[in-house]
Design an enzyme around this catalytic site. Structure first.
Site: not given
Length: 260
Positions: A111, A131
């Site tokens: 990210e 995740e």
């Protein structure tokens, strides 16, 4: 021990290096340091381009520091002025930022790279959003990734947590270039120097318009440009730089951009 966040300045270029062995994971303190660094870059009129790099060759960044979380760092804690990693939620970042990815970009590390405008990667680099395997949401990536690469490819990464190599990332347009590790830094600095010599007010307008137009209808965005409703567009059209390119062409010389 080296500083966790180091900076190197060359003219109008600022290199920001995260050095947090072994995986360049980011805890709350590090995120706040990064945010302060990127905020200072944004607000310094003498700086025009930033490079985001990390130490080592195995990990670009493993993202959120799970060991710190286990020791009490709250996942929803105070990440600082720019949100996690200091960059992805930093308002009005209207200067070009280049990611120099050398190694694994995992979760929040992925990210962080997505928060940059350009991504250059070494051949052995790879990307993943694990995740899903921990039963949680890769929040920023879920918002950004389907806008950067084909929807079904983005969903594949988000839903499975699989690894994407640098060559595949380049094939989908996620990465601008893939280079041998020993040539990566040289190429990134070459691009940074190119951008540092460009028109900063135009860069600012490009970034603001691209960012805000995502939530607008095409004609509405065009009308905002024409009517100078974007702050950076208004500043550009009222500037000396706006005419400098035309003057330089007529006078057969290179333009001199002053940012005003």
């Amino acid at each position: 021990m080296p500083d966790v966040v180091r900076t190197r300045r060359e003219g109008a270029i600022l290199e920001v290096t995260l050095d947090r062995p072994k995986a360049n994971a980011i805890d709350l303190k590090t995120s706040r340091l990064l945010g302060e660094t990127f905020q200072a870059f944004r607000d310094d009129a003498g700086l025009r381009v930033a490079i985001v790099s990390t130490a080592g060759e195995k990990f670009f960044s493993a993202g959120w520091d799970l060991k710190a979380a286990a020791s009490g760092d709250a996942v929803d804690g105070d990440y600082g002025v720019g949100g996690f990693g200091g960059l992805q939620e930093l308002r009005d970042m209207n200067k070009p930022v280049i990611a120099c990815v050398n190694g694994m970009a995992v979760g929040g590390g992925f990210e962080l790279a997505l928060s940059c405008d350009l991504i250059y990667a070494s051949e052995h680099s790879s990307f993943a959003l694990p995740e899903i395997k921990a039963g949680t949401l890769a929040d920023a990536a879920t918002i950004k990734l389907p806008k950067r690469i084909p929807y079904h490819v983005a969903m594949d990464l988000l839903l499975t947590g699989r690894w994407m190599g640098a060559s595949e990332a380049h094939r989908w347009g996620l990465v601008n270039e893939v280079l041998p590790a020993d040539k990566l830094e040289t190429r990134v600095w070459e691009i940074a120097r190119l951008l540092a010599g460009g028109p900063p007010l135009v860069f600012a307008a490009i970034k603001e318009v691209a960012r805000k137009a995502e939530a607008m209808e095409f004609q509405d965005a065009m009308n905002w440009i024409t009517k100078r409703k974007f702050r950076t567009v208004d500043e550009l059209y009222a500037s000396d730089d706006n005419m400098e390119g035309f003057r330089a062409f007529a006078e057969k010389r290179d333009p001199v951009w002053k940012g005003r």
